[in-house]
Design an enzyme around this catalytic site. Structure first.
Site, PDB file in Angstrom:
ATOM      1  N   ASP A 175      -2.460   0.141  -9.139  1.00 18.92           N
ATOM      2  CA  ASP A 175      -1.855   0.098  -7.816  1.00 18.92           C
ATOM      3  C   ASP A 175      -2.211   1.413  -7.130  1.00 18.92           C
ATOM      4  O   ASP A 175      -2.494   2.417  -7.805  1.00 18.92           O
ATOM      5  CB  ASP A 175      -0.341  -0.074  -7.968  1.00 18.92           C
ATOM      6  CG  ASP A 175       0.387   0.067  -6.658  1.00 18.92           C
ATOM      7  OD1 ASP A 175       0.006  -0.624  -5.694  1.00 18.92           O
ATOM      8  OD2 ASP A 175       1.328   0.870  -6.579  1.00 18.92           O
TER       9      ASP A 175
ATOM     10  N   ASP B 291      -0.571   3.172  -3.830  1.00 21.00           N
ATOM     11  CA  ASP B 291       0.540   4.032  -3.403  1.00 21.00           C
ATOM     12  C   ASP B 291       1.588   4.154  -4.503  1.00 21.00           C
ATOM     13  O   ASP B 291       2.121   3.153  -4.980  1.00 21.00           O
ATOM     14  CB  ASP B 291       1.214   3.448  -2.160  1.00 21.00           C
ATOM     15  CG  ASP B 291       0.264   3.338  -0.977  1.00 21.00           C
ATOM     16  OD1 ASP B 291       0.385   4.136  -0.041  1.00 21.00           O
ATOM     17  OD2 ASP B 291      -0.595   2.442  -0.998  1.00 21.00           O
TER      18      ASP B 291
ATOM     19  N   ASP C   8       3.808   0.954 -10.216  1.00 22.82           N
ATOM     20  CA  ASP C   8       5.114   1.618 -10.111  1.00 22.82           C
ATOM     21  C   ASP C   8       6.165   0.700  -9.507  1.00 22.82           C
ATOM     22  O   ASP C   8       7.236   1.157  -9.110  1.00 22.82           O
ATOM     23  CB  ASP C   8       4.998   2.884  -9.257  1.00 22.82           C
ATOM     24  CG  ASP C   8       4.774   2.575  -7.782  1.00 22.82           C
ATOM     25  OD1 ASP C   8       3.933   1.690  -7.487  1.00 22.82           O
ATOM     26  OD2 ASP C   8       5.433   3.185  -6.929  1.00 22.82           O
TER      27      ASP C   8
END
Length: 215
Positions: free
Chosen positions: A7, A9, A166
């Protein structure tokens, strides 16, 4: 061949400072003082919607929201790499993969018109084996579409890949795609609960912990 997909960001790149700056730009336009970056971190994975709510307390059904979103995105696009950087410890991880000829790439819910200039500005575009944004796939995460598209483009089998994220939707997308999943404790977890509760195959506290998983 093993491969690693990240991922963007909150996992690969700490974009919160520039996202916060865009939200604080809206506050300044309203005559309000800026809020600290840490105030915005939990909302950073929510895009313009989450950051405008965090900055001004306005939901996406507010009459002002469309204009605010346009102002937010215009400011962010112009400054998206002013302060954004790889999370500390990830550079040696990427370098280790490259030295072992292990491909790595990015799959993000960010649109391509923001992803591409950010990856280019951080000198990551040439290094990544593949980069897929949400608007390139039929459905964004937690659907597996973007992850499967990344595999197709890079000629990888999903079962050969790890997906690192995250957010709970990262882990759900990775599982749905048939990949091994890695949840990280350093990102923008927001209201998704503790990463340990997401059912990932691995949970890591620091980027360099990934070195023990690379094969």
């Amino acid at each position: 061949m093993s491969a690693w997909l990240f991922d963007l960001d909150g996992t690969l790149v700490d974009t919160a400072p520039d996202l916060a700056a865009a939200a604080n730009h809206l506050r300044r336009l309203d005559g309000l003082s800026p809020l600290p970056v840490d105030h915005y971190r939990p909302a950073a994975s929510g895009g313009a919607r989450g950051l405008i709510k965090a900055g001004l307390g306005l939901a996406d059904d507010h009459p002002r929201f469309p204009a605010l979103r346009d102002q937010f995105l215009a400011h962010y696009r112009a400054h998206l790499a002013d302060q954004s950087r790889l999370f500390e410890g990830l550079e040696p991880v990427l370098r280790s993969m490259e030295q072992r000829h292990i491909p790595w790439g990015v799959v993000t819910n960010k649109p391509a018109w923001l992803t591409v200039p950010l990856m280019t500005a951080l000198d990551l575009a040439e290094r990544a084996a593949v980069c897929v944004s949400a608007d390139e796939a039929p459905a964004p995460k937690p659907a597996p579409d973007a992850l499967l598209l990344a595999c197709a483009r890079a000629k990888l089998l999903p079962g050969e890949c790890h997906y690192v994220g995250d957010d709970r939707r990262d882990i759900e997308a990775g599982r749905a795609a048939g990949m091994r999943t890695v949840a990280v404790n350093w990102g923008y977890t927001g209201n998704n609960g503790a990463p340990a509760s997401w059912g990932a195959d691995h949970l890591v506290d620091h980027p360099t912990d990934l070195l023990a998983l690379i094969r």
